[in-house]
Design a protein around this motif. Structure first.
Motif, PDB file in Angstrom:
ATOM      1  N   ASN A  23      -5.412   3.356  -0.167  1.00 30.11           N
ATOM      2  CA  ASN A  23      -4.621   2.934  -1.331  1.00 30.11           C
ATOM      3  C   ASN A  23      -4.571   1.413  -1.441  1.00 30.11           C
ATOM      4  O   ASN A  23      -4.671   0.861  -2.529  1.00 30.11           O
ATOM      5  N   PHE A  24      -4.445   0.737  -0.313  1.00 29.34           N
ATOM      6  CA  PHE A  24      -4.416  -0.724  -0.335  1.00 29.34           C
ATOM      7  C   PHE A  24      -5.729  -1.275  -0.878  1.00 29.34           C
ATOM      8  O   PHE A  24      -5.737  -2.145  -1.741  1.00 29.34           O
ATOM      9  N   CYS A  70       0.248   5.478 -18.088  1.00 36.42           N
ATOM     10  CA  CYS A  70       1.095   5.120 -16.955  1.00 36.42           C
ATOM     11  C   CYS A  70       1.325   6.262 -15.970  1.00 36.42           C
ATOM     12  O   CYS A  70       2.225   6.204 -15.164  1.00 36.42           O
ATOM     13  N   LYS A  71       0.515   7.289 -16.038  1.00 36.30           N
ATOM     14  CA  LYS A  71       0.610   8.346 -15.034  1.00 36.30           C
ATOM     15  C   LYS A  71       0.136   7.808 -13.700  1.00 36.30           C
ATOM     16  O   LYS A  71      -0.495   6.765 -13.625  1.00 36.30           O
ATOM     17  N   GLN A  72       0.384   8.559 -12.652  1.00 33.72           N
ATOM     18  CA  GLN A  72      -0.064   8.133 -11.337  1.00 33.72           C
ATOM     19  C   GLN A  72      -1.577   7.992 -11.327  1.00 33.72           C
ATOM     20  O   GLN A  72      -2.274   8.639 -12.096  1.00 33.72           O
ATOM     21  N   PHE A  73      -2.089   7.157 -10.453  1.00 29.85           N
ATOM     22  CA  PHE A  73      -3.512   6.913 -10.342  1.00 29.85           C
ATOM     23  C   PHE A  73      -4.247   8.197  -9.986  1.00 29.85           C
ATOM     24  O   PHE A  73      -3.731   9.043  -9.269  1.00 29.85           O
ATOM     25  N   ASP A  74      -5.468   8.344 -10.466  1.00 31.56           N
ATOM     26  CA  ASP A  74      -6.271   9.526 -10.182  1.00 31.56           C
ATOM     27  C   ASP A  74      -6.662   9.604  -8.717  1.00 31.56           C
ATOM     28  O   ASP A  74      -6.660  10.669  -8.128  1.00 31.56           O
ATOM     29  N   ALA A 107       0.841  -1.206   0.000  1.00 31.38           N
ATOM     30  CA  ALA A 107       0.000   0.000   0.000  1.00 31.38           C
ATOM     31  C   ALA A 107       0.872   1.251   0.000  1.00 31.38           C
ATOM     32  O   ALA A 107       0.597   2.211  -0.734  1.00 31.38           O
ATOM     33  N   ARG A 108       1.921   1.261   0.791  1.00 24.66           N
ATOM     34  CA  ARG A 108       2.822   2.419   0.824  1.00 24.66           C
ATOM     35  C   ARG A 108       3.504   2.597  -0.526  1.00 24.66           C
ATOM     36  O   ARG A 108       3.614   3.707  -1.040  1.00 24.66           O
ATOM     37  N   LEU A 109       3.982   1.514  -1.097  1.00 24.93           N
ATOM     38  CA  LEU A 109       4.652   1.560  -2.389  1.00 24.93           C
ATOM     39  C   LEU A 109       3.731   2.142  -3.460  1.00 24.93           C
ATOM     40  O   LEU A 109       4.156   2.931  -4.305  1.00 24.93           O
ATOM     41  N   LEU A 110       2.462   1.773  -3.394  1.00 26.06           N
ATOM     42  CA  LEU A 110       1.498   2.250  -4.386  1.00 26.06           C
ATOM     43  C   LEU A 110       1.170   3.737  -4.253  1.00 26.06           C
ATOM     44  O   LEU A 110       0.512   4.296  -5.115  1.00 26.06           O
ATOM     45  N   THR A 137       4.514   4.673  -6.753  1.00 28.12           N
ATOM     46  CA  THR A 137       4.917   3.930  -7.947  1.00 28.12           C
ATOM     47  C   THR A 137       3.831   2.919  -8.283  1.00 28.12           C
ATOM     48  O   THR A 137       2.794   2.867  -7.626  1.00 28.12           O
ATOM     49  N   LYS A 138       4.072   2.130  -9.303  1.00 27.72           N
ATOM     50  CA  LYS A 138       3.097   1.132  -9.727  1.00 27.72           C
ATOM     51  C   LYS A 138       3.712  -0.258  -9.607  1.00 27.72           C
ATOM     52  O   LYS A 138       4.924  -0.390  -9.646  1.00 27.72           O
ATOM     53  N   ILE A 139       2.846  -1.249  -9.471  1.00 26.99           N
ATOM     54  CA  ILE A 139       3.307  -2.632  -9.323  1.00 26.99           C
ATOM     55  C   ILE A 139       2.733  -3.468 -10.457  1.00 26.99           C
ATOM     56  O   ILE A 139       1.561  -3.341 -10.797  1.00 26.99           O
ATOM     57  N   ILE A 140       3.593  -4.307 -11.021  1.00 28.56           N
ATOM     58  CA  ILE A 140       3.155  -5.312 -11.986  1.00 28.56           C
ATOM     59  C   ILE A 140       3.274  -6.645 -11.277  1.00 28.56           C
ATOM     60  O   ILE A 140       4.354  -7.004 -10.800  1.00 28.56           O
TER      61      ILE A 140
END
Length: 184
Positions: free
Chosen positions: A159-160, A146-150, A110-113, A116-119
């Motif tokens: 976020n999680f 690939c921009k940051q989430f809205d 959740a913190r990472l998101l 950045t983005k995760i695949i």
């Protein structure tokens, strides 16, 4: 015509490096293997991806490496990802040997998101490389993809829910977080 790909040269990952080189070259892309200051794969000097198997991902959380690596990616590239490769069994085995609880892994994701983005990779390296290739191509063709989430929040619980739990997005996540007063 294919894109240019740079693959990080790390001695302990030689099998994966050779597999990546073979895979991407057969897809018609120019591949260079060299030491990289950040990330493991760089597509056309624009899209960077840090590759992690579950055991490495979990250990990089506990020793703090993940945050430094992700921060460097964000500072040097507009488009950046962390690639998690492996099966659910790999995850369970890594978690068992790590000595930390699953809630800490979920919190780290959740913190990472938040920046950045995760695949989430698949069972085979070839399939994970294919996901990486498709993602990079879409980002290079249409950078708005690939921009940051809205919908981002300073609340890791929100976020999680939005990005780690299937079928929970935006308003639904907000309702759950507010009703349960979730903060982590």
């Amino acid at each position: 015509m294919g894109y240019n790909l740079i693959v990080s040269e790390k001695a302990d990952e030689q099998n994966r490096i050779n597999h990546a080189k073979d895979y991407y070259e057969t897809q018609g892309h120019k591949v260079t293997v060299q030491e990289l200051p950040t990330g493991d794969y760089v597509f056309d000097d624009q899209v960077v991806m840090e590759f992690k198997v579950w055991a490495d991902f979990i250990s990089s959380i506990t020793d703090g490496r993940l945050w430094n690596e992700s921060q460097k990616q964000m500072e040097n590239y507009e488009i950046h990802f962390v690639v998690l490769h492996g099966t659910n069994r790999d995850y369970v085995d890594a978690l068992k040997h790590a000595g930390i609880e699953e809630k800490h892994i979920n919190g780290a994701i959740a913190r990472l998101l938040t920046y950045t983005k995760i695949i989430r990779g698949t069972y085979t390296l070839t399939d994970t490389f294919e996901l990486m290739r498709i993602t990079a191509e879409k980002c290079l063709d249409d950078k708005t993809l690939c921009k940051q989430f809205d919908t981002k929040s300073v609340n890791p619980a929100f976020n999680f829910l939005c990005y780690c739990v299937d079928d929970i997005k935006g308003e639904r996540a907000k309702t759950i977080v507010n009703y349960l007063k979730l903060e982590t």
